[in-house]
Design a protein around this motif. Structure first.
Motif, mmCIF file in Angstrom:
data_model
loop_
_atom_site.group_PDB
_atom_site.id
_atom_site.type_symbol
_atom_site.label_atom_id
_atom_site.label_comp_id
_atom_site.label_asym_id
_atom_site.label_seq_id
_atom_site.Cartn_x
_atom_site.Cartn_y
_atom_site.Cartn_z
ATOM 1 N N THR A 1 -9.765 -1.512 -0.446
ATOM 2 C CA THR A 1 -8.931 -0.650 -1.445
ATOM 3 C C THR A 1 -8.515 0.579 -0.605
ATOM 4 N N ALA A 2 -7.234 1.233 -1.239
ATOM 5 C CA ALA A 2 -6.130 2.137 0.134
ATOM 6 C C ALA A 2 -5.804 2.441 -1.820
ATOM 7 N N GLY A 3 -5.799 3.735 -1.736
ATOM 8 C CA GLY A 3 -5.041 4.761 -2.104
ATOM 9 C C GLY A 3 -4.418 6.070 -0.790
ATOM 10 N N VAL A 4 -3.784 6.127 -1.746
ATOM 11 C CA VAL A 4 -2.278 7.497 -0.863
ATOM 12 C C VAL A 4 -2.255 8.935 -1.795
ATOM 13 N N ASN A 5 -2.545 9.956 -2.181
ATOM 14 C CA ASN A 5 -2.186 10.950 -3.110
ATOM 15 C C ASN A 5 -1.991 10.332 -4.650
ATOM 16 N N GLY A 6 -3.080 9.337 -4.770
ATOM 17 C CA GLY A 6 -3.632 8.686 -5.806
ATOM 18 C C GLY A 6 -2.856 7.406 -6.348
ATOM 19 N N PHE A 7 -2.118 8.030 -5.202
ATOM 20 C CA PHE A 7 -1.251 5.543 -5.854
ATOM 21 C C PHE A 7 -2.298 4.977 -4.480
ATOM 22 N N ASP A 8 -2.334 3.638 -5.675
ATOM 23 C CA ASP A 8 -2.911 2.702 -4.965
ATOM 24 C C ASP A 8 -2.276 1.908 -3.955
ATOM 25 N N VAL A 9 -2.386 1.930 -2.981
ATOM 26 C CA VAL A 9 -1.157 0.654 -1.980
ATOM 27 C C VAL A 9 -0.700 -0.004 -2.181
ATOM 28 N N ALA A 10 -1.350 -0.901 -2.792
ATOM 29 C CA ALA A 10 -1.356 -2.238 -3.662
ATOM 30 C C ALA A 10 -0.531 -2.478 -4.507
ATOM 31 N N THR A 11 -1.078 -1.742 -5.701
ATOM 32 C CA THR A 11 -0.259 -1.761 -6.784
ATOM 33 C C THR A 11 0.994 -0.985 -6.911
ATOM 34 N N GLN A 12 0.720 -0.012 -6.244
ATOM 35 C CA GLN A 12 1.937 1.382 -6.572
ATOM 36 C C GLN A 12 2.456 1.654 -5.849
ATOM 37 N N ALA A 13 3.013 0.329 -4.849
ATOM 38 C CA ALA A 13 3.633 0.916 -3.266
ATOM 39 C C ALA A 13 4.753 2.262 -3.652
ATOM 40 N N ALA A 14 5.901 1.755 -4.336
ATOM 41 C CA ALA A 14 6.894 2.596 -4.223
ATOM 42 C C ALA A 14 6.208 3.947 -4.275
ATOM 43 N N ASN A 15 5.319 4.315 -5.600
ATOM 44 C CA ASN A 15 4.935 5.566 -5.434
ATOM 45 C C ASN A 15 4.754 6.565 -3.861
ATOM 46 N N VAL A 16 3.704 5.371 -3.608
ATOM 47 C CA VAL A 16 2.684 5.721 -1.989
ATOM 48 C C VAL A 16 3.910 5.840 -1.162
ATOM 49 N N ARG A 17 5.253 5.048 -1.218
ATOM 50 C CA ARG A 17 6.459 5.277 -0.035
ATOM 51 C C ARG A 17 6.850 6.476 -0.776
ATOM 52 N N GLU A 18 7.735 7.167 -1.803
ATOM 53 C CA GLU A 18 7.353 8.110 -2.224
ATOM 54 C C GLU A 18 6.667 9.088 -1.841
ATOM 55 N N SER A 19 5.461 9.356 -1.652
ATOM 56 C CA SER A 19 5.017 10.160 -0.872
ATOM 57 C C SER A 19 4.591 10.194 0.587
ATOM 58 N N ILE A 20 4.748 9.742 2.017
ATOM 59 C CA ILE A 20 5.087 9.538 2.142
ATOM 60 C C ILE A 20 5.580 9.993 3.900
ATOM 61 N N SER A 21 5.130 10.524 4.872
ATOM 62 C CA SER A 21 6.408 9.367 6.111
ATOM 63 C C SER A 21 5.858 9.111 7.072
ATOM 64 N N LEU A 22 6.414 8.231 8.021
ATOM 65 C CA LEU A 22 5.995 7.968 9.331
ATOM 66 C C LEU A 22 6.465 8.055 9.957
ATOM 67 N N THR A 23 5.471 8.007 11.535
ATOM 68 C CA THR A 23 6.259 8.414 12.451
ATOM 69 C C THR A 23 5.379 7.464 13.781
ATOM 70 N N GLY A 24 6.161 6.397 13.677
ATOM 71 C CA GLY A 24 5.708 5.323 14.826
ATOM 72 C C GLY A 24 5.188 6.027 15.959
ATOM 73 N N GLN A 25 5.338 5.648 16.844
ATOM 74 C CA GLN A 25 4.863 5.334 18.814
ATOM 75 C C GLN A 25 6.175 6.375 19.422
ATOM 76 N N PHE A 26 7.365 5.083 19.241
ATOM 77 C CA PHE A 26 8.504 5.615 19.215
ATOM 78 C C PHE A 26 9.288 5.972 18.499
ATOM 79 N N ALA A 27 10.088 7.861 19.486
ATOM 80 C CA ALA A 27 10.874 8.260 18.572
ATOM 81 C C ALA A 27 11.832 7.314 17.869
ATOM 82 N N ALA A 28 12.207 7.962 16.696
ATOM 83 C CA ALA A 28 13.057 6.737 16.144
ATOM 84 C C ALA A 28 14.461 7.786 15.068
ATOM 85 N N VAL A 29 15.083 8.334 17.032
ATOM 86 C CA VAL A 29 16.289 9.366 16.521
ATOM 87 C C VAL A 29 17.284 7.890 16.455
ATOM 88 N N ASP A 30 18.629 8.920 15.980
ATOM 89 C CA ASP A 30 19.492 8.358 17.028
ATOM 90 C C ASP A 30 20.573 9.471 18.892
#
Length: 256
Positions: A62-91
């Motif tokens: 199991t995994a939870g982020v900001n009180g939301f389960d990543v498997a069953t509450q994915a939309a709530n998790v995505r609203e709570s996070i931001s992800l910066t990957g290994q390469f800059a995603a800039v235009d």
């Protein structure tokens, strides 16, 4: 998940066919802290981040982020996070300011120009804000990338090896940006293979090896696992990084 824990991971497992990448990963991240997931290439760090950011499903655990389960509450998790990957995603065609305004508009936020101005100031990019990103240094692009991740003020940010490929100056710029994030209350999960990066930034460090967390603690706690150091007189010599930064800084002042 405890009241102080904003990220909770328990028994996380993931395999790709016959390759077991995660073999029961457990850890918690306190709110407003910097947590470093340290490991060599192929240890499973990015897989953990992908599961926590709902980009990948775990096989077990199991995994939870900001009180939301990543498997069953994915939309709530995505609203709570931001992800910066290994390469800059800039235009690169747009300016720094235009990149930030674009993200703010895509997220339907009010006052995108003000949001862009504030983030440029926060990451010391105001003077470069009107320039095309193609003219930015690696460190500047990375700082802009992190700034774009903060549009909308997500409480949690994942930084997946944020200084890969950067020169020493760029790494220090990103380190300062990460410190400021946590200082303003953002919870940061940082993956890295650089020991000095984890040492400089993290409140807690977990070492991921062959799909398992083999140690998890503060830097002081981890150091206590080794025999006490012997006190010897050693003449301290400057490191190569000290020399590089001193010379580059001096050259820059002369050019001005």
């Amino acid at each position: 998940m405890t009241t102080q824990s904003v990220i909770h991971v328990q028994g996380l497992e993931k395999s790709y066919k016959t390759l077991k990448v995660l073999r029961g990963v457990d850890f918690d991240v306190a709110r407003g802290s910097i947590f470093a997931l340290l490991g060599s290439n192929g240890a499973g760090k990015t897989t953990v981040v992908k599961i926590l950011s709902t980009l990948l499903k775990a096989d077990a655990g199991t995994a939870g982020v900001n009180g939301f389960d990543v498997a069953t509450q994915a939309a709530n998790v995505r609203e709570s996070i931001s992800l910066t990957g290994q390469f800059a995603a800039v235009d690169e065609i747009l300016s720094g300011w235009e990149n930030l305004v674009l993200v703010a508009r895509l997220r339907h936020l009010k006052g995108p120009g003000k949001i862009a101005d504030d983030l440029l100031a926060r990451f010391s990019l105001t003077e470069a804000g009107a320039r095309r990103v193609s003219t930015y240094s690696g460190g500047m692009r990375r700082r802009l990338d992190i700034a774009m991740s903060l549009v909308g003020n997500p409480p949690v940010i994942f930084l997946d090896e944020p200084t890969t490929g950067l020169d020493p100056e760029g790494r220090l710029e990103v380190w300062q940006a990460v410190r400021e994030l946590a200082g303003k209350g953002t919870t940061v999960l940082l993956t890295t293979q650089y020991l000095d990066e984890a040492e400089q930034l993290a409140d807690r460090i977990a070492i991921l090896h062959e799909g398992r967390i083999i140690v998890n603690g503060t830097l002081a706690e981890l150091k206590q696992m080794l025999p006490p150091a012997k006190l010897e007189y050693v003449e301290k010599q400057p490191t190569l990084e000290d020399v590089f930064l001193a010379l580059v800084g001096a050259a820059g002042k002369e050019q001005r």
